[in-house]
Each structure stands twice: as structure tokens, then as C-alpha cells.
Design a protein around this motif. Structure first.
Motif, PDB file in Angstrom:
ATOM      1  N   ASN A 312       0.808  -1.212   0.100  1.00 20.50           N
ATOM      2  CA  ASN A 312      -0.144  -0.055   0.095  1.00 20.50           C
ATOM      3  C   ASN A 312       0.901   1.294   0.047  1.00 20.50           C
ATOM      4  O   ASN A 312       0.569   2.316  -0.677  1.00 20.50           O
ATOM      5  N   LYS A 315       2.460   1.684  -3.405  1.00 18.98           N
ATOM      6  CA  LYS A 315       1.250   2.199  -4.186  1.00 18.98           C
ATOM      7  C   LYS A 315       0.944   3.582  -4.230  1.00 18.98           C
ATOM      8  O   LYS A 315       0.888   4.329  -5.056  1.00 18.98           O
ATOM      9  N   ASP A 316       0.694   3.914  -2.985  1.00 20.09           N
ATOM     10  CA  ASP A 316       0.475   5.490  -2.572  1.00 20.09           C
ATOM     11  C   ASP A 316       1.625   6.369  -3.226  1.00 20.09           C
ATOM     12  O   ASP A 316       1.411   7.472  -3.701  1.00 20.09           O
TER      13      ASP A 316
END
Ligand code: HAM
Length: 419
Positions: A312, A315-316
């Protein structure tokens, strides 16, 4: 489409586009760990429940609330592993992997299970990439392990990580600290949560790890473990810090960092990134664990990174591959050329290309539509009249341009080829 069944709460499917990035991350881990001389190990997903109760700790949230535990058909109490350290130590002992004088270094990649309340960054089935180094007590190994963790994150593009560092002492100095904590918390006990009141009795250190806001406020004023370390633990910690300083590795001293598992001794650490309220990874020393599991009195240290949380963050920060992987070629053919189309596809795959072909020899036009839907970069059109001269049509699916080319241009030859 509405399926009859859906996945359970807190567990999920990892879909192809995501998994492709996972494998890249895992490959980087494998390659880096190999360079640090770690070898991969895989342990079973089910283990005796008692092993985790003993090592992770009866008072830990993991054991008290989160362990998937059940009786198997032979009436044995088993658990889905909530973490990977105790299983690796068990495997090390059970398989006699100890060679005196040599540090045993293992890494693992696998799923863990904790019956947590599902929310962002917390799943009931999650994946860890972890390492364990057994048999060496030197602070130099602590530094190397921390360095490895940071280097891995750096290789993935995460250079701005925050390293939290602490020492939780050892069985020699911890009782004194536990006593000090008890004395501090008893007058405040009415403000502590119900769980912390139990912890106050059994293991006051666990209070430092409580997530309840009211408890956190009181914890902020509690005595610091650093003031209670025995000479050995203090020197060890000073050495770790001084080498980290010399190497220019920045850290935040967090004297409340006791971690959620009871087996830790001396150095503990976690990494996160700014803005994230959770750790991406964490670990520490566990110098009593091997003995506790029936082995020799050997020290150990390791860490584990949570794959979902890491993913995550990457991805961010736009650090993942985004494009879908598409076929290099889509093979289209006259219905009389099925065998040749199969052979050509195979030859191109053999060369490493991703190749898709039509499975129903419909008209060339409808096959071209199929090629378009597959998002293939190029279509190879095999027509009888051209193939007699060893030629095909090569169509660029993005520009629409097409040309007749000899098969030699594709560096393949169908002559004499058999399946
Ligand atoms: P841990 O801190 O419990 O340590 O877990 C390590 C990492 O696993 C966390 O930093 C987090 O990224 C991830 N994780 C934990 N629980 C969840 C969850 N419910 N959902 C998603 N991710 C989660 C250990 O497990 C130790 N065995 C690490 C270690 C290895 N210590 C020494 N050697």
C-alpha cells in the motif's frame, strides 16, 4: 456476476496485476537476502498452538484475542501461525540445523493469520517477508539486520523510512523495570483499560503496547526502560546506536517500543513512513527463545515486513509497475493452418515472448478483433497464399501499420518443425 460465496471477512484474493508486483518485491527480497547469506525456509501454516502461547506470550493480544486456534480431528490444539519466528526456531531445532560456531540465517515469505478487527492495514490473513539469524549475540549482527531491512526498503524506492529503536532489556534487568512500572501504574489503575488492569498483574510491560487512547496518555509518563538496563544490555544498546550513528543511519529512540510479542530481549525496532500510523515491519533480538523451545542457550534476532502494508505504501508513492502485462504477439491464421499456427506460437514462446493465439479459426477479421481485445502489441497473420513463400503479415496493433515479412525476420523457421 454475483457468486454464491464470497471470501471471509479480513481475507482477500490477490489479483494478477497486484500479484505481479508482489512477485517483483519478493524477487528483490530473495536476491538481497541471498547476498547477506540468508537461505529460504518454509514452515507449515499449522503448528501446535501451545508453541505460540509460550513464545509470543499469554498476555499478548495475539494469543489472547487474535490466534486462530482449533482442535484437529485427533483432538490436538493447533493454531494457524500468527507469526514466523517461533516456527523457524522450531524447524531449526527439529531438523538439527545448528552448526556450532556458525550463524544460521533463514528467510521466509508466507501468510500469517491473526483474528484482528479488519481495517486499513489489518487483515486476518496477511503476508510477511521475514528473516531470522540464530546463534550470534554480537551487536554487529543487530546493526546488519537493521541495515538489511532498510536496504530492502530502499531498493524498492522507499528512502524516507522512519526507524524506531529501543532496548527491552533481558531477564536480568526486566524484573526491576516491571516493578517500577507496577509502582507507577497502580495509583493510575482506575484510568487504565480493563485489559491493562490484567496486564498490570501479569506483565506490566504489555501496557506500554496498549492502543487505547487513555492508556497511551498514562504510558507517556511511565518510567523509561533505558534507565533500568543492566550493564550488559546498556553496553549492547550503546554499541548498536554508536555503529548506526557512524554509518549515518538515522533512528528515533522510542523507549515505549516493546512490540507485541513477549520473546524480545535487548534491541527492538520498527520501520514506518511518515503519515502512516502503522509499522511496515518490525523485529528485534530474542535471546531466550531458542532455549525456551527446548534448544541450546543460543541468541537470535530477526524482523518481518508486512507485505500488504508495504504494498500500500509503494502504491501510494507510485512505486509500482502499473501497466498490465500484454501479449507481444497474437497469432491469427487461415483455418487450414492450425498446426502451423500452434508451432509458430510455440517457437515464439520458446524465445521468451508472450504469445496468444486464436482458438477458433474464425474469419481473419474476427480473429483480428480478438487480437485487439487481448491488447497484444502485434498480430501475426498467417495466410496460406503468403506462407507458401514463408511470409506472414505483421501488424502493429497500436499504429495499425502492417507489412509482409519473411519468417526469418521473426527469427523463426517452420521448416522441419514438429510439435
Ligand atoms: P509483528 O510486528 O507482529 O512481528 O509483525 C510484523 C509485521 O507484520 C508488521 O509490521 C506488519 O507490517 C505486519 N502485520 C502484523 N499484523 C498484521 C495484520 N493483522 N494485517 C496486516 N499486516 C500485519 C512479528 O510477527 C515478528 N515475528 C517479527 C520478527 C521476526 N521478530 C523477530 N524476527
Amino acid at each position: 456476476m454475483k457468486p454464491k460465496y464470497t471470501s471471509l471477512r479480513g481475507v482477500r484474493d490477490i489479483l494478477p496485476d497486484e500479484l505481479r508486483n508482489w512477485r517483483i518485491i519478493e524477487d528483490k527480497a530473495r536476491e538481497l537476502f541471498r547476498r547477506y547469506n540468508y537461505r529460504e525456509i518454509e514452515t507449515p501454516i499449522i503448528e501446535p498452538a501451545e508453541m505460540f502461547v509460550r513464545t509470543v506470550g499469554e498476555e499478548s493480544d495475539i494469543v489472547r484475542k487474535e490466534m486462530y486456534i482449533f482442535k484437529d480431528r485427533g483432538d490436538r490444539l493447533v493454531a494457524l501461525r500468527p507469526e514466523g519466528t517461533a516456527p523457524v526456531v522450531r524447524a531449526f531445532l527439529e531438523n538439527n540445523l545448528y552448526i556450532p560456531g556458525r550463524v544460521a540465517k533463514f528467510y521466509y515469505i508466507g501468510d500469517m493469520f491473526r483474528y484482528d478487527r479488519p481495517q486499513a492495514g489489518r487483515q486476518r490473513e496477511f503476508h510477511q517477508i521475514g528473516i531470522e539469524a540464530l546463534g550470534e549475540s554480537s551487536y554487529i549482527l543487530d546493526v546488519e539486520v537493521i541495515m538489511l531491512l532498510l536496504e530492502f526498503l530502499e531498493e524498492l524506492g522507499l528512502a524516507d523510512t522512519i526507524l524506531l529503536l529501543n532496548s527491552v532489556g533481558c531477564p536480568n534487568c526486566r524484573p526491576e523495570y516491571s516493578k517500577a512500572l507496577r509502582e507507577f501504574f497502580i495509583p493510575n489503575s482506575s484510568e487504565l483499560c480493563e485489559d491493562c488492569n490484567v496486564r498490570l498483574e501479569n506483565n506490566p510491560l504489555r501496557i506500554l503496547d496498549c492502543k487505547v487512547e487513555g492508556c497511551k496518555e498514562i504510558v507517556a509518563k511511565a518510567p523509561s526502560i533505558i534507565d533500568y538496563l543492566c550493564d550488559d544490555c546498556r553496553t549492547h544498546f550503546e554499541n548498536v546506536r554508536s555503529v548506526l550513528d557512524s554509518l549515518g543511519i538515522r533512528y528515533v529512540l522510542d523507549t515505549r517500543l516493546v512490540r507485541g510479542l513477549d520473546y524480545y530481549t535487548k534491541t527492538t525496532f520498527e520501520v514506518t513512513v511518515s503519515g502512516l500510523d502503522l509499522s511496515i515491519g518490525g523485529g528485534g533480538r530474542y535471546d531466550g527463545l531458542i532455549k525456551d523451545l527446548g534448544g541450546p542457550d543460543l541468541p537470535g534476532i530477526g524482523f518481518a515486513i508486512g507485505m500488504e502494508r508495504l504494498f500500500n505504501v509503494l502504491k501510494d508513492k507510485n512505486l509500482l509497475l502499473k501497466e498490465e502485462e500484454v501479449p507481444d504477439y497474437f497469432v491469427i491464421y487461415d483455418s487450414t493452418l492450425v498446426t502451423k499456427a500452434i508451432i509458430l506460437s510455440r517457437l515464439l514462446r520458446y524465445k521468451g515472448f508472450i504469445v496468444e493465439m486464436s482458438y477458433t479459426a474464425k474469419s481473419l477479421k474476427s480473429q483480428l478483433k480478438e487480437a485487439d481485445r487481448s491488447k497484444a502489441k502485434k498480430a501475426i497473420i498467417m495466410r496460406e497464399d503468403l506462407l507458401v513463400d514463408n511470409k506472414v503479415i505483421l501488424k502493429d496493433m497500436t499504429t495499425g501499420e502492417q507489412e509482409e515479412v519473411g519468417l526469418d525476420k521473426l527469427e523463426v523457421s517452420l521448416i522441419g518443425q514438429r510439435i
